[in-house]
Design an enzyme around this catalytic site. Structure first.
Site, short mmCIF file in Angstrom:
data_model
loop_
_atom_site.label_atom_id
_atom_site.label_comp_id
_atom_site.label_asym_id
_atom_site.label_seq_id
_atom_site.Cartn_x
_atom_site.Cartn_y
_atom_site.Cartn_z
N TYR A 178 29.25 46.88 34.54
CA TYR A 178 30.19 46.54 34.44
C TYR A 178 30.13 46.74 33.37
O TYR A 178 32.27 47.26 32.82
CB TYR A 178 30.38 45.45 34.59
N ARG B 299 35.80 49.20 49.28
CA ARG B 299 36.90 49.34 48.16
C ARG B 299 38.22 49.31 47.66
O ARG B 299 39.19 51.00 47.17
CB ARG B 299 35.99 50.53 47.30
N GLY B 300 38.44 48.97 49.58
CA GLY B 300 41.06 48.65 48.61
C GLY B 300 41.35 49.70 49.81
O GLY B 300 42.08 49.61 50.04
N SER C 113 32.56 45.20 48.06
CA SER C 113 33.22 46.26 48.28
C SER C 113 33.65 45.30 50.24
O SER C 113 33.42 46.53 50.42
CB SER C 113 32.43 47.48 48.63
N LEU D 50 36.28 44.40 51.26
CA LEU D 50 37.49 45.65 51.67
C LEU D 50 37.64 47.07 51.32
O LEU D 50 38.72 48.09 51.73
CB LEU D 50 38.35 45.54 51.43
N HIS E 99 20.12 44.46 40.45
CA HIS E 99 21.14 45.18 40.82
C HIS E 99 20.30 46.02 41.29
O HIS E 99 20.85 46.43 42.35
CB HIS E 99 22.04 45.25 38.95
#
Length: 328
Positions: free
Chosen positions: A56, A209-210, A205, A207, A127
């Site tokens: 990130y 990715r929104g 994620s 949601l 990861h």
């Protein structure tokens, strides 16, 4: 805030966690001040699980540094999770390469300790599974870090059943992290294995990715650095169907006096008592909304209504072709 137990090695966390990826990548330009405020508000609300990663910060440590700065005053009250496994040595070639060689795992661990400003990483995830490094070597290296006191718990991300079993045999895995939401259900096939081995589950994620916040815009209307411009779920054909589904979920949420985001997070919590979703946000107000989902109780009628709206998940793949993780 409710708390949950993840795995059988002693890891406990708030029912709602926090994912920090969007503070520095993937969703347009970041805002450090807003991100720190969101993290600190999360802590005020009882959130204790904070998720970051080497990736990130694209090798700069920026995301871990930000998270470390935000939690500095209450570090001993929270669980910090970070990740290793990408080759970030030459960003001119992108960050698609993997590197879970033991020397790199040790290097990333030392960097993460320094960036976070801590003397122990609570959860250290691989990861992505590296096909060039046997998972036994990965698990063994993390075990060495645990024995040395640098790491407390071992996690995997986007791993398949064979990998999970082999890793768990060498060093018990406390948590698996994989995308899971009302839009994405594929990981449910692994739930019996996680239950058998006593491994907790952390949906990222949660949601969509929104999208499931009800604020989605069509692809092309986001900042050029925003990954949603290329996400298949935002493309014409899929986008309209997903909007319709979220609208229907929104009506169900409104009838319960909650938001559609809270409905989606409460649905995840209802799928098992060893599940801790990690929604991310740059907004303290959104953080309050997300945390409130822990207090939402869904009835069997609610769950049936949700199944009717999205029986098999959303419309469109979660990654563009050729970029989806390969579970082994």
């Amino acid at each position: 805030m409710q708390h949950r137990t993840l795995g059988t090695q002693g890891l406990t966390a708030s029912a709602i966690g926090y994912g920090s990826m969007g503070l520095t990548m993937a969703y347009g330009p970041g805002d450090e001040e807003a991100g720190i405020a969101a993290i600190r508000r999360a802590h005020d609300l009882g959130v204790t699980f904070f998720d970051t990663a080497e990736l990130y910060g694209l090798g700069t440590g920026s995301n871990e540094i930000l998270v470390g700065k935000a939690v500095k005053d209450f570090r001993d009250e929270v669980v910090l999770a970070t990740k290793f496994g990408f080759d970030l040595s030459d960003l001119s070639q992108g960050f698609g390469g993997l590197n879970s060689r033991p020397d790199n795992i040790r290097k990333v661990a030392d960097n993460s300790l320094r960036y976070l400003g801590v003397d122990q990483i609570d959860v250290f995830y691989q990861h992505r599974v590296d096909p060039d490094v046997p998972i036994e070597e990965v698990a063994g290296t993390v075990k060495e870090l645990i024995d040395a006191g640098k790491v407390k718990y071992f996690g995997l991300s986007e791993a398949g059943p064979e990998t999970i079993r082999k890793a768990h045999a060498d060093q018990p895995v406390s948590v698996l992290q994989t995308e899971y939401s009302l839009f994405e259900r594929e990981v449910e096939q692994l739930f019996p294995l996680l239950h058998e081995l006593g491994i907790g589950f952390v949906p990222y994620s949660p949601l969509g990715r929104g999208f499931i916040t009800g604020t989605a815009k069509p692809a092309g209307q986001y900042d050029t650095t925003d990954m949603r411009n290329s996400d298949p779920r935002w493309q014409p054909g899929n986008f309209e169907k997903n909007v319709e589904a979220v609208d229907r979920l929104g009506k169900l949420a409104t009838a319960k006096g909650i938001t559609v985001s809270q409905l989606a997070l409460a649905w995840l919590l209802a799928q098992g008592d060893q599940i801790v979703p990690i929604p991310g946000t740059r907004s303290a107000a959104r953080m309050e909304e997300n945390a409130g989902a822990a207090d939402v109780a869904l009835t069997e009628a609610d769950l049936a209504a949700i199944r009717e709206i999205l029986p098999n998940g959303g419309f469109g793949a979660r990654y563009t072709e050729g970029h989806a993780p390969n579970w082994v």
